[in-house]
Design a protein around this motif. Structure first.
Motif, short mmCIF file in Angstrom:
data_model
loop_
_atom_site.label_atom_id
_atom_site.label_comp_id
_atom_site.label_asym_id
_atom_site.label_seq_id
_atom_site.Cartn_x
_atom_site.Cartn_y
_atom_site.Cartn_z
N GLU A 11 0.83 -1.23 0.00
CA GLU A 11 0.00 0.00 0.00
C GLU A 11 0.85 1.26 0.00
O GLU A 11 0.36 2.35 -0.31
CB GLU A 11 -1.00 -0.01 1.17
CG GLU A 11 -0.39 0.04 2.57
CD GLU A 11 0.06 -1.31 3.15
OE1 GLU A 11 0.19 -2.31 2.39
OE2 GLU A 11 0.30 -1.35 4.38
N MET A 12 2.14 1.14 0.34
CA MET A 12 3.02 2.32 0.31
C MET A 12 3.34 2.76 -1.12
O MET A 12 3.89 3.83 -1.33
CB MET A 12 4.34 2.04 1.03
CG MET A 12 4.22 2.08 2.54
SD MET A 12 5.83 1.86 3.33
CE MET A 12 6.59 3.44 3.04
N PHE A 13 3.00 1.92 -2.12
CA PHE A 13 3.38 2.21 -3.51
C PHE A 13 2.33 3.00 -4.30
O PHE A 13 2.47 3.17 -5.50
CB PHE A 13 3.77 0.91 -4.23
CG PHE A 13 5.11 0.38 -3.74
CD1 PHE A 13 6.28 0.67 -4.42
CD2 PHE A 13 5.19 -0.35 -2.56
CE1 PHE A 13 7.51 0.22 -3.96
CE2 PHE A 13 6.41 -0.81 -2.08
CZ PHE A 13 7.58 -0.52 -2.78
N GLU A 14 1.30 3.49 -3.61
CA GLU A 14 0.28 4.32 -4.27
C GLU A 14 0.88 5.51 -5.03
O GLU A 14 0.44 5.82 -6.13
CB GLU A 14 -0.77 4.80 -3.26
CG GLU A 14 -1.74 3.71 -2.80
CD GLU A 14 -2.50 3.05 -3.94
OE1 GLU A 14 -3.11 3.77 -4.76
OE2 GLU A 14 -2.45 1.80 -4.02
N PRO A 15 1.89 6.21 -4.45
CA PRO A 15 2.41 7.39 -5.16
C PRO A 15 2.91 7.14 -6.58
O PRO A 15 2.79 8.03 -7.43
CB PRO A 15 3.58 7.84 -4.26
CG PRO A 15 3.20 7.37 -2.90
CD PRO A 15 2.49 6.07 -3.11
N ILE A 16 3.46 5.96 -6.86
CA ILE A 16 3.97 5.75 -8.22
C ILE A 16 2.88 5.26 -9.17
O ILE A 16 3.14 4.85 -10.29
CB ILE A 16 5.21 4.82 -8.29
CG1 ILE A 16 4.97 3.52 -7.55
CG2 ILE A 16 6.45 5.52 -7.76
CD1 ILE A 16 6.07 2.49 -7.83
N LYS A 17 1.62 5.36 -8.71
CA LYS A 17 0.50 5.04 -9.61
C LYS A 17 -0.04 6.32 -10.25
O LYS A 17 -0.98 6.28 -11.03
CB LYS A 17 -0.61 4.30 -8.84
CG LYS A 17 -0.15 2.90 -8.42
CD LYS A 17 -1.18 2.15 -7.61
CE LYS A 17 -0.60 0.82 -7.13
NZ LYS A 17 -1.49 0.13 -6.19
#
Ligand code: 4HQ
Length: 242
Positions: A11-17
């Protein structure tokens, strides 16, 4: 280009979406596959970490869980496996360029106090650090790596390929840039940029890039690609500042 990310916190990878990387994944130029290490716990409570042998603070991620997660990923002859850690080689622009030559990167993210060393020995990943400071996990470093490497993947940036060669590959800082309005808080846009004289604009930008680098990051000039003309200008700057 495909990135497989092994993490306890997908869930920490939302920014690169969002933004440029998000667009590139939606158009299938990039694939970012998030693998939750927790899915590979065989513990009835889903535990993935335990206390360190010998004592000490914090928890370590168990080697068997990481190894099963790692083995679930299909490798090719062009796969590179990377563990993000302050112990690794520094991520520099030339390192980024080298990584962009692979078409599959597997990124292992530690969290808490790290990962049992035996699985690191077993997998033998390349160790990469994004800088000499301590973070809570390898997730932000992974995103930094994905973002920087992706800029080299064809179709991710909408600029022609000669741009990077002439301005980015030379190891200088950028020249200052301006947009409308022509005057802001009493400050005017440099006259030459309004002139339409492209050769003069290029010369001015080159000088400003050298000046910027000399003032802010002089150590970068050691490895910068400078022409005879650049070097002459640099000597002029040094003379003026003495
Ligand atoms: N980490 N560059 C993961 C970092 C780091 C860095 C600290 C990585 C905690 C568990 N990684 N461990 N700096 O600070 O890559």
């Amino acid at each position: 280009m495909k990135f497989d990310v092994l993490t306890l916190f997908p869930e920490m990878f939302e920014p690169i979406k969002s933004s440029i990387i998000g667009r590139a994944t939606k158009s299938n130029i990039l694939e970012i596959n998030l693998v939750n290490i927790r899915d590979f716990s065989e513990d009835k409570h889903g535990h993935v970490d335990d206390t360190p042998y010998g004592g000490g603070a914090g928890m370590l991620i168990k080697p068997d869980v990481v190894y099963r997660a790692y083995n679930s990923i299909e490798k090719t002859d062009n796969t590179k496996v990377i563990y993000l850690t302050p112990q690794g080689n520094k991520l520099t622009q030339s390192k980024v360029e080298g990584l962009a030559k692979f078409n599959h990167l597997v990124l292992l993210c530690g969290h808490y106090e790290g990962i049992d060393d035996r699985v690191i020995q077993k997998i033998a990943p390349e160790e990469i650090s994004i800088g000499d400071y301590v973070l809570t996990g390898g997730e932000l470093p992974s995103m930094v790596l994905i973002d920087s490497v992706s800029r080299y993947v064809a179709g991710v940036l909408n600029k022609d390929s000669t741009y990077q060669e002439s301005f980015e590959g030379d190891g200088l800082l950028e020249y200052p840039q301006y947009t409308k309005p022509e005057e802001f808080e009493g400050m005017k846009v440099p006259e030459v940029l309004l002139s339409g004289h492209h050769a003069n604009i290029e010369k001015w930008r080159r000088k400003k890039a050298i000046e910027n680098t000399y003032k802010k990051r002089p150590e970068l000039l050691e490895n910068a690609k400078l022409t005879r003309e650049d070097k002459n200008y640099l000597e002029e700057l040094k003379f003026k500042n003495n």
